[in-house]
Design an enzyme around this catalytic site. Structure first.
Site, PDB file in Angstrom:
ATOM      1  N   GLY A  77      31.351  49.295  40.014  1.00 48.03           N
ATOM      2  CA  GLY A  77      32.273  49.888  40.563  1.00 48.03           C
ATOM      3  C   GLY A  77      32.614  49.852  42.040  1.00 48.03           C
ATOM      4  O   GLY A  77      33.139  50.725  42.662  1.00 48.03           O
ATOM      5  N   SER A  78      32.534  48.515  42.523  1.00 50.72           N
ATOM      6  CA  SER A  78      32.976  48.299  43.941  1.00 50.72           C
ATOM      7  C   SER A  78      34.578  48.494  44.121  1.00 50.72           C
ATOM      8  O   SER A  78      34.820  48.884  45.158  1.00 50.72           O
ATOM      9  CB  SER A  78      32.469  47.131  44.626  1.00 50.72           C
ATOM     10  OG  SER A  78      32.976  46.139  43.978  1.00 50.72           O
ATOM     11  N   ASN A  79      35.196  48.144  42.977  1.00 53.55           N
ATOM     12  CA  ASN A  79      36.582  48.075  43.023  1.00 53.55           C
ATOM     13  C   ASN A  79      37.085  49.688  43.027  1.00 53.55           C
ATOM     14  O   ASN A  79      38.069  50.130  43.773  1.00 53.55           O
ATOM     15  CB  ASN A  79      37.386  47.292  41.840  1.00 53.55           C
ATOM     16  CG  ASN A  79      37.501  46.012  42.260  1.00 53.55           C
ATOM     17  OD1 ASN A  79      38.351  45.457  43.203  1.00 53.55           O
ATOM     18  ND2 ASN A  79      36.786  45.076  41.672  1.00 53.55           N
TER      19      ASN A  79
ATOM     20  N   MET B  75      33.803  46.246  30.870  1.00 54.39           N
ATOM     21  CA  MET B  75      33.489  45.098  30.503  1.00 54.39           C
ATOM     22  C   MET B  75      33.714  44.948  28.884  1.00 54.39           C
ATOM     23  O   MET B  75      33.161  43.999  28.469  1.00 54.39           O
ATOM     24  CB  MET B  75      32.116  44.907  30.875  1.00 54.39           C
ATOM     25  CG  MET B  75      31.705  44.678  32.222  1.00 54.39           C
ATOM     26  SD  MET B  75      32.719  43.486  33.114  1.00 54.39           S
ATOM     27  CE  MET B  75      32.238  41.944  32.692  1.00 54.39           C
ATOM     28  N   ARG B  76      34.650  45.618  28.324  1.00 58.93           N
ATOM     29  CA  ARG B  76      34.915  45.240  27.065  1.00 58.93           C
ATOM     30  C   ARG B  76      36.408  45.093  26.777  1.00 58.93           C
ATOM     31  O   ARG B  76      37.033  45.286  27.462  1.00 58.93           O
ATOM     32  CB  ARG B  76      34.748  46.757  25.901  1.00 58.93           C
ATOM     33  CG  ARG B  76      33.144  47.056  26.044  1.00 58.93           C
ATOM     34  CD  ARG B  76      32.936  48.205  25.111  1.00 58.93           C
ATOM     35  NE  ARG B  76      31.628  48.533  25.432  1.00 58.93           N
ATOM     36  CZ  ARG B  76      30.596  47.981  24.929  1.00 58.93           C
ATOM     37  NH1 ARG B  76      30.652  46.965  24.173  1.00 58.93           N
ATOM     38  NH2 ARG B  76      29.391  48.246  25.367  1.00 58.93           N
ATOM     39  N   ILE B  77      36.681  44.418  25.567  1.00 61.44           N
ATOM     40  CA  ILE B  77      38.049  44.034  25.436  1.00 61.44           C
ATOM     41  C   ILE B  77      38.853  45.184  24.930  1.00 61.44           C
ATOM     42  O   ILE B  77      38.275  45.928  23.775  1.00 61.44           O
ATOM     43  CB  ILE B  77      38.247  42.766  24.549  1.00 61.44           C
ATOM     44  CG1 ILE B  77      37.612  41.519  25.318  1.00 61.44           C
ATOM     45  CG2 ILE B  77      39.578  42.620  24.000  1.00 61.44           C
ATOM     46  CD1 ILE B  77      37.719  40.379  24.585  1.00 61.44           C
TER      47      ILE B  77
ATOM     48  N   ASN C 176      44.622  45.572  35.338  1.00 62.07           N
ATOM     49  CA  ASN C 176      43.196  45.070  35.426  1.00 62.07           C
ATOM     50  C   ASN C 176      43.101  44.168  36.656  1.00 62.07           C
ATOM     51  O   ASN C 176      44.253  43.706  36.875  1.00 62.07           O
ATOM     52  CB  ASN C 176      43.016  44.348  33.944  1.00 62.07           C
ATOM     53  CG  ASN C 176      41.613  43.753  34.127  1.00 62.07           C
ATOM     54  OD1 ASN C 176      40.608  44.329  34.277  1.00 62.07           O
ATOM     55  ND2 ASN C 176      41.320  42.617  33.538  1.00 62.07           N
TER      56      ASN C 176
ATOM     57  N   HIS D 211      41.432  40.640  37.846  1.00 58.96           N
ATOM     58  CA  HIS D 211      40.393  39.307  37.163  1.00 58.96           C
ATOM     59  C   HIS D 211      40.133  38.606  38.452  1.00 58.96           C
ATOM     60  O   HIS D 211      41.089  38.215  39.185  1.00 58.96           O
ATOM     61  CB  HIS D 211      41.290  38.637  36.229  1.00 58.96           C
ATOM     62  CG  HIS D 211      40.563  37.508  35.791  1.00 58.96           C
ATOM     63  ND1 HIS D 211      39.564  37.614  34.690  1.00 58.96           N
ATOM     64  CD2 HIS D 211      40.771  36.082  36.080  1.00 58.96           C
ATOM     65  CE1 HIS D 211      39.057  36.581  34.381  1.00 58.96           C
ATOM     66  NE2 HIS D 211      39.901  35.523  35.018  1.00 58.96           N
TER      67      HIS D 211
ATOM     68  N   GLU E 136      46.829  40.292  24.671  1.00 59.85           N
ATOM     69  CA  GLU E 136      46.212  39.163  24.613  1.00 59.85           C
ATOM     70  C   GLU E 136      45.238  39.274  26.066  1.00 59.85           C
ATOM     71  O   GLU E 136      45.212  40.086  26.897  1.00 59.85           O
ATOM     72  CB  GLU E 136      46.835  37.685  24.827  1.00 59.85           C
ATOM     73  CG  GLU E 136      48.086  37.539  24.019  1.00 59.85           C
ATOM     74  CD  GLU E 136      47.448  37.521  22.676  1.00 59.85           C
ATOM     75  OE1 GLU E 136      46.093  37.026  22.528  1.00 59.85           O
ATOM     76  OE2 GLU E 136      48.153  37.973  21.712  1.00 59.85           O
TER      77      GLU E 136
HETATM   78  C1  GRF Z   1      35.110  42.224  39.390  1.00 54.97           C
HETATM   79  O1  GRF Z   1      34.918  40.972  39.878  1.00 54.97           O
HETATM   80  C2  GRF Z   1      36.398  42.323  38.683  1.00 54.97           C
HETATM   81  O2  GRF Z   1      37.281  41.207  39.227  1.00 54.97           O
HETATM   82  C3  GRF Z   1      36.020  41.874  37.362  1.00 54.97           C
HETATM   83  O3  GRF Z   1      34.778  42.757  37.175  1.00 54.97           O
HETATM   84  C4  GRF Z   1      34.090  42.812  38.436  1.00 54.97           C
HETATM   85  C5  GRF Z   1      33.816  44.241  38.519  1.00 54.97           C
HETATM   86  O4  GRF Z   1      33.278  44.443  39.916  1.00 54.97           O
HETATM   87  N1  GRF Z   1      37.209  42.525  36.340  1.00 54.97           N
HETATM   88  P1  GRF Z   1      33.072  45.835  40.500  1.00 54.97           P
HETATM   89  O5  GRF Z   1      32.397  46.524  39.285  1.00 54.97           O
HETATM   90  O6  GRF Z   1      34.317  46.538  40.705  1.00 54.97           O
HETATM   91  O7  GRF Z   1      31.998  45.892  41.660  1.00 54.97           O
END
Ligand code: GRF
Length: 218
Positions: free
Chosen positions: A30-32, A108-110, A125, A127, A161
């Site tokens: 969860g760093s973002n 982490m799921r689609i 999202n 990426h 997609e």
């Molecule tokens: C990040 O690299 C993001 O681009 C990808 O998953 C990772 C999540 O990192 N979708 P965090 O959990 O936000 O640290």
């Protein structure tokens, strides 16, 4: 915002003050999510993080939410007999929050099409590569393996997609000769933490306009 309010904690006033209601979906560290919470607590985003929804009990994103006073819903994937049943529960948990914006932050799921369609134009999202290059899992590993000299990160709206929706913001980083996956990931993550809060801020200011594949920043 009321004085002394813990950052991100939903109160009745948040339904009335015109702020955008944001929910975050996360499965991991969860760093973002943290970068976005930090932007909220600095007051630089006109919105409120009304809930974290996670599919992974005990992940560190949940800890971060608790530390910031953000309510948490866990929809544990393993507790459901099928993906359809899981997605139904997830959609219910999401809709319950009446979000203006859903932010995927290391979810982490689609997501199934029902969910994607329910939040069309409201689902973002990030990426860790410059889309449309290197979509999918382990983008940084793919980048190193391919030998490209420049990579970066992309914030995009989500469509049906994988990693293909209209691009909101991108940031480049160099790929250096001695990089391995970890070094490159760290350099990219640093930029993710800048552009993801920026994209959320632009959304909350109604400054993102989707025109076909193009997102205009007003
Ligand atoms: C990040 O690299 C993001 O681009 C990808 O998953 C990772 C999540 O990192 N979708 P965090 O959990 O936000 O640290």
């Amino acid at each position: 915002m009321k004085r002394g309010k813990i950052s991100g904690l939903l109160e009745d006033e948040d339904f009335q003050d015109g702020k955008k209601r944001i929910i975050v979906l996360a499965s991991g560290r969860g760093s973002n999510f943290q970068a976005i919470l930090d932007a909220f607590s600095k007051g630089s985003i006109f919105g409120t993080c009304v809930r974290l929804v996670s599919d992974v009990p005990g992940c560190y994103a949940i800890e971060r939410a608790k530390l910031s006073g953000v309510p948490v819903t866990v929809v544990d994937y393993r507790a459901f007999p099928s993906k359809v049943a899981y997605e139904k529960a997830l959609l219910f948990a999401m809709k319950e929050c009446s979000p203006d914006l859903v932010v995927l932050a290391g979810y982490m799921r689609i997501l199934g099409n029902d969910i994607v369609r329910s939040f069309h134009g409201k689902l973002m999202n990030i990426h860790p590569a410059l889309l449309p290059s290197f979509p999918g899992l382990h983008a940084q590993r793919q980048v190193i393996g391919y030998g490209v000299k420049v990579s970066g990160c992309t914030v995009h709206f989500v469509d049906e997609e994988m990693d293909s929706g209209p691009i909101i913001l991108q940031k480049c980083v160099p790929v250096l000769p001695d990089d391995d996956e970890d070094l490159l990931s760290e350099r990219i993550l640093h930029e993710e933490h800048r552009i993801y809060p920026e994209a959320v801020k632009l959304f909350c200011e109604d400054r993102l306009k989707i025109e076909g594949r193009t997102v205009r920043v007003l």
